[in-house]
Design a protein around this motif. Structure first.
Motif, PDB file in Angstrom:
ATOM      1  N   GLY A  60      50.114  69.895  33.236  1.00 11.47           N
ATOM      2  CA  GLY A  60      49.708  70.064  31.840  1.00 11.47           C
ATOM      3  C   GLY A  60      48.346  70.742  31.762  1.00 11.47           C
ATOM      4  O   GLY A  60      47.419  70.349  32.474  1.00 11.47           O
ATOM      5  N   ARG A  63      47.152  71.409  25.687  1.00 12.98           N
ATOM      6  CA  ARG A  63      48.305  70.855  24.964  1.00 12.98           C
ATOM      7  C   ARG A  63      49.600  71.479  25.420  1.00 12.98           C
ATOM      8  O   ARG A  63      50.628  71.289  24.797  1.00 12.98           O
ATOM      9  CB  ARG A  63      48.143  71.099  23.460  1.00 12.98           C
ATOM     10  CG  ARG A  63      46.883  70.485  22.856  1.00 12.98           C
ATOM     11  CD  ARG A  63      46.933  68.972  22.888  1.00 12.98           C
ATOM     12  NE  ARG A  63      48.018  68.444  22.082  1.00 12.98           N
ATOM     13  CZ  ARG A  63      48.333  67.163  21.976  1.00 12.98           C
ATOM     14  NH1 ARG A  63      47.659  66.268  22.707  1.00 12.98           N
ATOM     15  NH2 ARG A  63      49.310  66.765  21.200  1.00 12.98           N
ATOM     16  N   LYS A  64      49.548  72.217  26.558  1.00 10.11           N
ATOM     17  CA  LYS A  64      50.751  72.881  27.037  1.00 10.11           C
ATOM     18  C   LYS A  64      51.148  72.308  28.393  1.00 10.11           C
ATOM     19  O   LYS A  64      50.305  71.859  29.161  1.00 10.11           O
ATOM     20  CB  LYS A  64      50.528  74.387  27.168  1.00 10.11           C
ATOM     21  CG  LYS A  64      50.317  75.082  25.820  1.00 10.11           C
ATOM     22  CD  LYS A  64      50.221  76.565  26.002  1.00 10.11           C
ATOM     23  CE  LYS A  64      50.057  77.274  24.645  1.00 10.11           C
ATOM     24  NZ  LYS A  64      49.980  78.733  24.778  1.00 10.11           N
ATOM     25  N   PHE A  66      53.452  73.139  31.912  1.00 12.64           N
ATOM     26  CA  PHE A  66      54.085  74.198  32.696  1.00 12.64           C
ATOM     27  C   PHE A  66      54.861  73.557  33.855  1.00 12.64           C
ATOM     28  O   PHE A  66      54.412  72.565  34.446  1.00 12.64           O
ATOM     29  CB  PHE A  66      53.030  75.161  33.254  1.00 12.64           C
ATOM     30  CG  PHE A  66      52.217  75.826  32.189  1.00 12.64           C
ATOM     31  CD1 PHE A  66      52.654  76.995  31.592  1.00 12.64           C
ATOM     32  CD2 PHE A  66      51.004  75.259  31.763  1.00 12.64           C
ATOM     33  CE1 PHE A  66      51.887  77.601  30.599  1.00 12.64           C
ATOM     34  CE2 PHE A  66      50.255  75.858  30.774  1.00 12.64           C
ATOM     35  CZ  PHE A  66      50.696  77.032  30.186  1.00 12.64           C
ATOM     36  N   GLY A  88      59.852  69.643  27.608  1.00 15.64           N
ATOM     37  CA  GLY A  88      58.495  69.600  27.085  1.00 15.64           C
ATOM     38  C   GLY A  88      58.340  68.590  25.979  1.00 15.64           C
ATOM     39  O   GLY A  88      59.274  67.852  25.639  1.00 15.64           O
ATOM     40  N   SER A  90      58.245  68.868  22.807  1.00 19.09           N
ATOM     41  CA  SER A  90      59.147  69.047  21.668  1.00 19.09           C
ATOM     42  C   SER A  90      60.606  69.001  22.062  1.00 19.09           C
ATOM     43  O   SER A  90      61.486  69.245  21.244  1.00 19.09           O
ATOM     44  CB  SER A  90      58.859  70.399  20.988  1.00 19.09           C
ATOM     45  OG  SER A  90      59.072  71.466  21.926  1.00 19.09           O
ATOM     46  N   LEU A  94      61.803  73.405  29.910  1.00 16.78           N
ATOM     47  CA  LEU A  94      60.757  74.115  30.635  1.00 16.78           C
ATOM     48  C   LEU A  94      61.279  74.673  31.947  1.00 16.78           C
ATOM     49  O   LEU A  94      60.855  75.741  32.390  1.00 16.78           O
ATOM     50  CB  LEU A  94      59.575  73.175  30.906  1.00 16.78           C
ATOM     51  CG  LEU A  94      58.915  72.536  29.673  1.00 16.78           C
ATOM     52  CD1 LEU A  94      57.784  71.623  30.085  1.00 16.78           C
ATOM     53  CD2 LEU A  94      58.418  73.629  28.722  1.00 16.78           C
TER      54      LEU A  94
END
Length: 459
Positions: A60, A63-64, A66, A88, A90, A94
């Motif tokens: 992380g 706020r993203k 990967f 992810g 939401s 990913l």
């Protein structure tokens, strides 16, 4: 089969079979439950291991989130037939294995959740894990799933069943055979006791059952039987002594009365004389019965049946001729030797001839024959034996009685008892040509060449 089940060994055998089958079934159920529990833990551990390996490649940044999954991890999962997907915050994908586009199950805000997916397009049920990544913020999820046949522990269990579990059947059979062999060895002394008990003949209460080598519980039963036989011996001995004492006491007054009647010149004197003769014969038969109760065959007691038969015929010939009958003896030139008591056999043949004399019609022939069977056969031309006398079982139980007018019918019973103590038997038949046939059948002597004892005086 029914006879086997009713026996003690048969019941033990069925009980052992039932216990062995029940033990195998209980063991199988227990192993299945244990293997299922271990399989579940192993499966969960495998799923957790793969999920953690994938989680290491998820990072992380702010706020993203990967996900860069290492090729080696993907290769391992593909080799095992597994699938994965990284979701992810939401719920967007990913990263995933080939063909995985959506979440296997809806994500929940729990650290981990194991699930099972029914068969879909694939041939197997899917077992999986949804793992929330604890270090990712916002939260991310890794979901992995494997077909049931490809989980490592399933293959281990299958190999176990193929290589080891089949041994249960021969092990059970070997255990059952060992138990039955042990039971047979343990019951062998009891089988010997049963054989001894089955060999007891009427009047054989003088024997006792062997107590050697018996287990304690069976020994108690055998001792109780031996005590019962002892009480029977005492009662039998008391009865024999009473009969002997009574017969001895009667002989003297009967002889005195016959002597007094002999000097009476009156018709009633002859009638009373005949009645007293019948009473004397009854006393003699009672004494014969007492002697048989004490009879034992000693080594060297060998008798020629031809001599005994001829002596009995010669002794009774005057009475037979006086009654208007004839008597003959058929015997070969070769001695017919048996083990036994000469005087006792003489009295037995005499009883048979007297019985035939009472039933043979006037002018008929009483035939005595000695055969190599070895046997002595007495045949008369009378009406034959009644059916009750032809029943060997009734005679062996002491129910043999003749319907002679003289005496009370002890003659055939004495002959039956004489043959029992000599190890033989008395066969009564009614020939098709008419008359009655009584045959004293002896066992073959172990040493037929032994000389017989000197002749004893016939009484």
């Amino acid at each position: 089969m029914r006879r086997l089940i009713r026996g003690l060994f048969g019941r033990l055998m069925l009980g052992m079979i039932a216990v062995s089958v029940l033990a195998v079934c209980v063991t199988a159920v227990f192993l299945y439950i244990r293997f299922d529990a271990i399989n579940t833990r192993f499966r969960e551990g495998t799923l957790h291991s793969f999920a953690v390996s994938i989680a290491k490649d998820v990072h992380g940044v702010g706020r993203k989130v990967f996900a860069t999954i290492r090729p080696s991890t993907m290769a391992r999962m593909e080799k095992e037939g597994g699938r994965f997907i990284v979701l992810g915050p939401s719920g967007a994908r990913l990263a995933s294995s080939a063909g995985a586009t959506d979440a296997f199950v809806p994500v929940e805000d729990v650290p981990e959740r194991y699930f099972e997916l029914p068969k879909g397009t694939g041939p197997d049920t899917l077992y999986g894990l949804s793992l929330r990544l604890p270090e990712a913020s916002p939260p991310a999820y890794v979901q992995v799933a494997f077909p049931s046949s490809d989980v490592v522990f399933d293959s281990v269990l299958e190999e176990f069943l193929q290589d080891i579990a089949w041994l249960w059947i021969p092990f059970m059979l070997l255990m059952l055979a060992t138990n039955l062999l042990v039971a047979r060895i343990a019951l062998r002394p009891l089988a010997q006791t049963v054989e001894e008990a089955g060999a007891i003949q009427p009047g054989g209460v003088s024997v006792s059952l062997s107590e050697k080598g018996l287990p304690d519980d069976v020994l108690a039963l055998v001792r109780a039987v031996n005590q019962a036989l002892k009480r029977l011996r005492e009662g039998y001995r008391a009865q024999e002594e009473f009969s002997g004492d009574m017969a001895h006491e009667l002989r003297t007054p009967l002889a005195v009365m016959k002597a007094q009647l002999a000097v009476i010149d009156a018709p009633y004197g002859r009638v009373l004389e005949r009645e007293l003769s019948g009473m004397e014969r009854l006393v003699e038969q009672l004494l014969d019965r007492v002697r048989l109760g004490r009879f034992r065959i000693e080594p060297g007691d060998v008798v020629d049946l031809r001599e005994v038969t001829r002596e009995a015929a010669a002794f009774l010939a005057p009475r037979v001729v006086a009654r208007g009958r004839a008597i003959e003896v058929e015997a070969g030139p070769t001695p017919v030797l048996v083990a036994g008591g000469r005087d006792d056999l003489f009295r037995a043949v005499r009883n048979l001839v007297e019985n035939a004399l009472e039933h043979a019609p006037a002018g008929s022939l009483i035939s005595l024959a000695v055969t190599d069977r070895p046997a002595i056969r007495v045949v008369d031309g009378g009406a034959g034996f009644p059916s009750v006398l032809l029943d060997a079982e009734r005679r062996q139980r002491g129910l043999v009685r003749s319907d002679r007018r003289e005496g009370v019918g002890l003659g055939l019973a004495i002959v039956e008892r004489t043959m029992q103590v000599h190890g033989g038997r008395l066969d009564l038949t009614n020939p098709e040509a008419g008359g009655a046939c009584a045959e004293m059948v002896f066992p073959r002597p172990a040493s037929p060449s032994l000389p017989s004892r000197p002749a004893a005086g016939a009484a």
